[in-house]
Motif scaffolding. Structure first.
Motif, PDB file in Angstrom:
ATOM      1  N   VAL A 195       0.826  -1.215   0.000  1.00  0.00           N
ATOM      2  CA  VAL A 195       0.000   0.000   0.000  1.00  0.00           C
ATOM      3  C   VAL A 195       0.859   1.264   0.000  1.00  0.00           C
ATOM      4  N   ALA A 196       1.640   1.461   1.060  1.00  0.00           N
ATOM      5  CA  ALA A 196       2.339   2.743   1.228  1.00  0.00           C
ATOM      6  C   ALA A 196       3.358   2.991   0.123  1.00  0.00           C
ATOM      7  N   ASN A 197       4.188   2.000  -0.179  1.00  0.00           N
ATOM      8  CA  ASN A 197       5.176   2.209  -1.239  1.00  0.00           C
ATOM      9  C   ASN A 197       4.523   2.322  -2.615  1.00  0.00           C
ATOM     10  N   ARG A 198       3.417   1.629  -2.800  1.00  0.00           N
ATOM     11  CA  ARG A 198       2.734   1.714  -4.100  1.00  0.00           C
ATOM     12  C   ARG A 198       2.290   3.159  -4.359  1.00  0.00           C
ATOM     13  N   VAL A 199       1.666   3.766  -3.358  1.00  0.00           N
ATOM     14  CA  VAL A 199       1.198   5.144  -3.510  1.00  0.00           C
ATOM     15  C   VAL A 199       2.356   6.128  -3.360  1.00  0.00           C
ATOM     16  N   GLY A 200       3.218   5.889  -2.364  1.00  0.00           N
ATOM     17  CA  GLY A 200       4.296   6.825  -2.082  1.00  0.00           C
ATOM     18  C   GLY A 200       5.297   6.936  -3.204  1.00  0.00           C
ATOM     19  N   VAL A 201       5.680   5.798  -3.783  1.00  0.00           N
ATOM     20  CA  VAL A 201       6.647   5.837  -4.879  1.00  0.00           C
ATOM     21  C   VAL A 201       5.998   6.435  -6.125  1.00  0.00           C
ATOM     22  N   PHE A 202       4.713   6.125  -6.357  1.00  0.00           N
ATOM     23  CA  PHE A 202       4.045   6.798  -7.479  1.00  0.00           C
ATOM     24  C   PHE A 202       4.047   8.314  -7.264  1.00  0.00           C
ATOM     25  N   SER A 203       3.809   8.741  -6.027  1.00  0.00           N
ATOM     26  CA  SER A 203       3.815  10.174  -5.744  1.00  0.00           C
ATOM     27  C   SER A 203       5.172  10.790  -6.070  1.00  0.00           C
ATOM     28  N   ILE A 204       6.254  10.103  -5.725  1.00  0.00           N
ATOM     29  CA  ILE A 204       7.603  10.591  -6.047  1.00  0.00           C
ATOM     30  C   ILE A 204       7.806  10.650  -7.556  1.00  0.00           C
ATOM     31  N   LEU A 205       7.341   9.605  -8.260  1.00  0.00           N
ATOM     32  CA  LEU A 205       7.464   9.600  -9.719  1.00  0.00           C
ATOM     33  C   LEU A 205       6.656  10.737 -10.346  1.00  0.00           C
ATOM     34  N   ALA A 206       5.493  11.013  -9.787  1.00  0.00           N
ATOM     35  CA  ALA A 206       4.689  12.127 -10.293  1.00  0.00           C
ATOM     36  C   ALA A 206       5.421  13.446 -10.077  1.00  0.00           C
ATOM     37  N   VAL A 207       6.042  13.599  -8.907  1.00  0.00           N
ATOM     38  CA  VAL A 207       6.815  14.813  -8.639  1.00  0.00           C
ATOM     39  C   VAL A 207       7.952  14.939  -9.646  1.00  0.00           C
ATOM     40  N   MET A 208       8.673  13.840  -9.892  1.00  0.00           N
ATOM     41  CA  MET A 208       9.777  13.888 -10.861  1.00  0.00           C
ATOM     42  C   MET A 208       9.269  14.247 -12.264  1.00  0.00           C
ATOM     43  N   HIS A 209       8.155  13.653 -12.635  1.00  0.00           N
ATOM     44  CA  HIS A 209       7.597  13.911 -13.966  1.00  0.00           C
ATOM     45  C   HIS A 209       7.243  15.387 -14.137  1.00  0.00           C
ATOM     46  N   HIS A 210       6.550  15.946 -13.146  1.00  0.00           N
ATOM     47  CA  HIS A 210       6.099  17.330 -13.286  1.00  0.00           C
ATOM     48  C   HIS A 210       7.234  18.322 -13.029  1.00  0.00           C
ATOM     49  N   THR A 211       8.251  17.917 -12.286  1.00  0.00           N
ATOM     50  CA  THR A 211       9.441  18.765 -12.137  1.00  0.00           C
ATOM     51  C   THR A 211      10.081  18.994 -13.498  1.00  0.00           C
TER      52      THR A 211
END
Length: 793
Positions: A195-211
C-alpha cells in the motif's frame, strides 16, 4: 486457545533493516538472535558484530538505550541454525532478491521451532510466491511483514497474508506488533509494493515527472512539497537522498517489472539523471552526495541545467505562497489549478495525479480508503492521506476537476476515474471507510488490542473521539474524566500553547489536585505530545524586562508548591508522558507518584540552555535520590550520586527515550514503559486505579536529607575549572553550572549535613532568581524566544 507468547526472536540478515529490527525488539526486552553469513576469515560472526557495533553510531539511534544491545546475540548460518529452534518468531530481512530468499528458506526451514511464525520483511516481493519456498506444513504460519525505515521511529508495519496464512496467527501477530513493539498496522494485499510504497513511490514519480515537465529545480520542488503541503521537512528529493537513490531505483524497478498492466506503467522508470548519479556512486546521504551534498556549511543541490552542483536557495512565488496560506482547502485547490505560474500548476498536478491513481487502484491494493490514508501518514509522514485531502477539498468538485484534466490530456494517464467516485460524497464517514472491492463502508478492526487505544489516529470524516466529561477547567488546564474507563480517576490536560507552564497552569494544577483529593481516587497527568515544554518563557522574559524579580520569586515559589502538591497529594498522581517533557514539565514528571512513559519520551532539565537551573524541585529531587542511594552504599557518601546529576543538569542532557529517562533519574525502575503511545492513557488510568486499590500513600514531607554541602560544590567547581580552561564552557556557563552544583549539594552547609526538602527548595529558588537578574541569562531567554535555539554567551 493457548496464549501467543514470543519469548525470543530470530532476525535473518544483519543489513540496515535486519539489524535495526533486531534493535527494536531488544528495545522491547525481547531477546534476539541476529543471523548472517559466516565471515570467510577470522571470527565467524564478524559480519554480525560489525552490524551491532554500527547500531551504536547511527543517528537517529535504533537503540533506545545503549545497554539494549546486550539483548542481541550474533549467529551465522554455517554453525548456528539449530538455535532457530529457540525462537517463536523468525523475521527474514535479507536483500530483495526472490532467489536468495527462497534459497535461505530451504536452508532454515528444517530448524524452525514447531509453531514458530515465519515472516518475510519485504518491501514489495509477492508474498504468495515466497510462501511457496516453505514446506506445506509451515505455510499457515508464514506471512509478509514490512517494516519502514528506521524501524524504531516509523510507526507503519504492513502485514500481508498468503492464501494459506492462518487468520488467528495474523491477528496474534498484529496484536503483538501493536502493543509490544508500538507499531501501527495496515493489512495489505499481496500486490507489488503493497500500500504505502505503491502510492508513495508513485507520488515521487509524479513529482519527478512534473518537475521536468515544468522546468522546476530540485530545491524549488522541495520548498513546495514539504510542510507547506503537510509533508515532512525532507520533502521529496531530500527524502530520496535519505532513503538512498539506489533503494528508490530498486523499488521503481519492482513496479516496472511487475505492473505491466498498470495504466501509469510508462512513468515507472528512473530518470536519466538519477541513473547517472547511481552509476557514479552518488547514492544520497549514505555516500554524502546525491541530489544534495554538503560543502562545509553550505547545502549544494544538483543543477541539471549546468550539470553541476550549486548552492541551494530556491524561493516560492509570492502568489503561490499566498494560496498555500489559505485555510479553505477547496479554495486552495481551485486557485492552484487556475493559476498559470509553474509552481501552482506543479502543485495541482501532483495532487491530481495521486488522487487519480489512488481512486483507480483502491480496490486492488487496499481493503478500504482508511488503510491508504493511514499508510501514507504512518509510512511517509503525510499530515493527511490522499483521500482525506480530496474529501476535505470537496469530493465532487475535485472529482470534476480531475475528470476534466483526464479528458483534456493533462493527467499522467487517460484511464477514467471509476464510477464509484461519482456515486459518493466521499470515502470516510462515521460508520467506516469505503471499500472499492466490496462497495461498502468498512468499520475499524475489532481486535482486542485496539480497545487499549482511547485516542487512535482518526481519518477526516470518521466518528469523533469521546473527549470525556469536564469536571473543572481554567485558562491553563482541564480536569476531566472518562466514565467509560474509570469515572473515579481524574485526568489533567494542559490547554496552554505548546503546554507551556505559566501562572494559570500552576493555579489550575493546585485546584485540580485539591478537587481530586476531595472527590476522586487518583489523578493522571496526560497531554497529547508534547507533554510540557517547560515554563512559559514569554511571561518570564516580560517580567525580567520589567524588573519584577520579587514577583518572579513568588511564581517560582508557587511552582515549587505545585510540584510538592503533586508529590504529596492524598491520591496517587500518575504522569503519562509522550514527546517532550522539558524543564518544568520534567519536574512535574519527577514529582509524580508513578510514571507511564511512552518509549518516544524526551525528558530533561534543560534550564541551563537559557542560563538558569531547575527550580521547580528538580534539583531537590536529584539531591533526594542521592541521599537514598547513599544510604545503601558503604560509607554513605552522597557525592558520587550527585556527580551524575550535576553533569545531567549542567549539560542540559535530554533522555532520548523513556528507557533513558529512567536511567538518567527522571523516572524510577518501577515505572511503566509503553511502546505504543496510543495506549498511554489507558495504562495510566489503570495504574492509578491499581495504586488506589492497593492503599497507596504519599511519602511524608519534611524528611531529613543528607547533602554534599561545601565539599560537593567545590568538587563540582574543580570540574568546571578544567572545562573553562579547555575552552569548553563560557564564563556564564560556569556561573550557571556552579548555581546548579550549589542547589544539588544543599547550599553552603557542612558536608553530610542533614537538611529538609524545603531547605533545598529555598536554595534552588534563590540561585534561580539570582541568575534571572544577570544580563547574560536575560539575553539567553530573549534569544530562545526569538530563534528557538540556545545562545552560548
Amino acid at each position: 486457545m493457548s496464549k501467543f507468547i514470543i519469548r525470543k526472536v530470530a532476525v535473518l540478515g544483519a543489513g540496515v533493516m535486519g539489524a535495526q529490527i533486531a534493535a527494536h525488539c531488544a528495545n522491547a526486552d525481547v531477546p534476539v538472535i541476529l543471523f548472517d553469513l559466516a565471515a570467510k576469515d577470522g571470527d565467524a560472526n564478524a559480519v554480525i558484530n560489525k552490524a551491532l557495533a554500527g547500531l551504536k553510531k547511527l543517528d537517529p539511534a535504533p537503540l533506545a538505550a545503549r545497554d539494549r544491545a546486550q539483548h542481541i546475540e550474533a549467529a551465522n548460518y554455517d554453525s548456528d541454525l539449530a538455535r532457530l529452534g529457540e525462537c517463536d518468531l523468525v523475521i527474514e530481512a535479507i536483500a530483495e532478491k526472490m532467489e536468495w530468499k527462497l534459497d535461505l528458506y530451504a536452508k532454515v526451514a528444517p530448524h524452525l521451532k514447531a509453531g514458530a511464525v515465519f515472516a518475510s520483511n519485504t518491501s514489495g516481493l509477492p508474498i504468495n510466491a515466497l510462501a511457496a519456498g516453505m514446506p506445506d506444513a509451515r505455510r499457515s504460519r508464514f506471512c509478509g511483514i514490512h517494516f519502514f525505515n528506521p524501524p524504531r521511529y516509523m510507526p507503519l508495519v504492513e502485514l500481508i497474508a498468503t492464501a494459506d496464512t492462518d487468520p488467528v496467527t495474523l491477528d496474534n501477530l498484529e496484536t503483538w506488533l501493536t502493543s509490544r513493539l508500538g507499531k501501527s498496522i495496515v493489512r495489505a494485499k499481496d500486490t507489488p509494493n503493497f500500500v504505502a510504497n505503491r502510492v508513495g513511490v508513485f507520488s515521487i514519480l509524479a513529482v519527478m515527472h512534473h518537475t521536468a515537465r515544468l522546468g522546476l529545480t530540485f530545491d524549488e520542488v522541495d520548498l513546495l512539497t514539504g510542510p507547506r503541503i503537510g509533508r515532512p521537512r525532507s520533502a521529496t528529493f531530500r527524502t530520496a537522498d535519505v532513503v538512498g537513490l539506489d533503494t528508490l531505483a530498486h523499488v521503481v524497478g519492482t513496479m516496472q517489472a511487475t505492473l505491466a498492466d498498470d495504466p501509469w506503467h510508462a512513468h515507472f522508470r528512473t530518470p536519466d539523471w538519477l541513473q547517472a548519479l547511481i552509476a557514479k556512486g552518488a547514492l544520497g546521504q549514505k555516500t554524502r552526495a546525491g541530489i544534495y551534498r554538503k560543502e562545509g556549511r553550505k547545502i549544494m543541490v544538483l543543477d541539471l541545467a549546468h550539470q553541476d552542483y550549486r548552492e541551494s536557495g530556491a524561493e516560492m512565488f509570492p502568489d503561490v505562497d499566498d494560496i498555500l496560506s489559505l485555510r479553505n482547502p477547496a479554495e486552495k485547490f481551485a486557485r492552484l489549478a487556475a493559476h498559470p505560474h509553474p509552481q501552482a500548476q506543479f502543485l495541482w498536478s501532483i495532487f491530481r495525479d495521486v488522487f487519480h491513481y489512488c481512486a483507480v487502484h483502491l480496490g486492488a491494493i487496499a481493503d478500504n480508503a482508511r488503510d491508504v490514508d493511514l499508510a501514507m501518514r504512518w509510512g511517509f509522514g503525510w499530515a493527511q492521506g490522499p483521500f482525506e485531502t480530496w474529501q476535505a477539498a470537496g469530493w465532487a468538485d475535485i472529482a470534476t476537476m480531475v475528470k476534466e484534466d483526464i479528458e483534456h490530456g493533462r493527467a499522467m494517464s487517460d484511464v477514467p476515474l471509476p464510477a464509484w467516485v461519482f456515486e459518493r460524497e466521499g470515502v470516510h464517514a462515521a460508520e467506516g471507510s469505503f471499500s472499492a472491492e466490496a462497495s461498502v463502508l468498512k468499520p475499524r478492526s475489532t481486535l482486542g488490542v485496539y480497545q487499549r487505544q482511547l485516542y487512535p489516529d482518526r481519518v477526516l470524516g470518521e466518528a469523533p473521539d469521546d473527549r470525556g466529561e469536564t469536571l473543572w477547567e481554567n485558562a491553563g488546564l482541564r480536569l476531566w474524566r472518562r466514565p467509560d474507563q474509570d469515572g473515579r480517576i481524574g485526568i489533567v490536560s494542559l490547554t496552554s500553547k505548546k503546554h507551556a507552564i505559566g501562572d494559570e497552569v500552576l493555579d489550575g494544577m493546585l485546584e485540580a489536585i485539591e478537587r481530586a483529593e476531595a472527590d476522586l481516587d487518583g489523578l493522571v497527568l496526560w497531554n497529547d505530545a508534547p507533554f510540557a515544554v517547560g515554563a512559559n518563557l514569554q511571561q518570564v522574559g516580560e517580567a525580567c524586562r520589567a524588573g519584577q524579580f520579587d514577583m518572579l520569586e513568588q511564581v517560582v515559589a508557587k511552582f515549587q508548591r505545585t510540584s510538592m502538591a503533586i508529590k504529596h497529594a492524598q491520591v496517587p498522581v500518575v504522569a503519562a508522558v509522550q514527546g517532550m517533557a522539558l524543564g518544568g514539565g520534567c519536574e512535574f514528571v519527577m514529582h509524580a507518584a508513578h510514571r507511564v512513559l511512552a518509549l518516544e519520551s524526551y525528558v530533561g532539565l534543560v534550564e541551563a540552555g537559557v542560563g538558569l537551573i531547575p527550580a521547580g524541585g528538580g534539583s531537590k529531587e536529584f539531591a533526594l535520590q542521592a541521599h537514598v542511594m547513599a544510604q545503601r552504599a558503604a560509607g554513605g557518601d552522597v557525592f558520587p550520586y550527585i556527580q551524575n546529576a550535576f553533569q545531567t543538569i549542567a549539560m542540559a542532557t535530554v533522555a532520548k527515550s523513556g528507557i533513558e529517562a529512567v536511567q538518567l533519574g527522571f523516572g524510577r525502575a518501577a515505572d511503566d514503559i509503553v511502546f505504543n503511545a496510543h495506549e498511554l492513557l489507558y495504562v495510566a488510568i489503570r495504574r492509578a486505579r491499581a495504586m488506589a486499590e492497593a492503599g497507596w500513600r504519599s511519602s511524608l514531607p519534611g524528611s531529613a536529607v543528607k547533602v554534599a554541602g561545601r565539599n560537593g560544590i567545590a568538587t563540582c567547581e574543580l570540574m568546571l575549572v578544567n572545562m573553562a580552561e579547555g575552552g569548553f564552557i563560557s564564563e556564564h556557563d560556569y556561573k550557571v553550572a556552579k548555581a546548579a552544583a550549589t542547589a544539588l549539594c544543599g547550599g553552603e552547609v557542612d558536608t553530610n549535613a542533614r537538611v529538609s526538602e524545603q531547605w533545598i527548595l529555598d536554595v534552588e529558588r534563590a540561585q534561580f532568581v539570582e541568575l534571572l537578574k544577570t544580563e547574560k541569562t536575560q539575553k539567553r531567554i530573549q534569544y530562545m524566544l526569538e530563534t528557538g535555539k540556545p545562545l552560548r554567551n
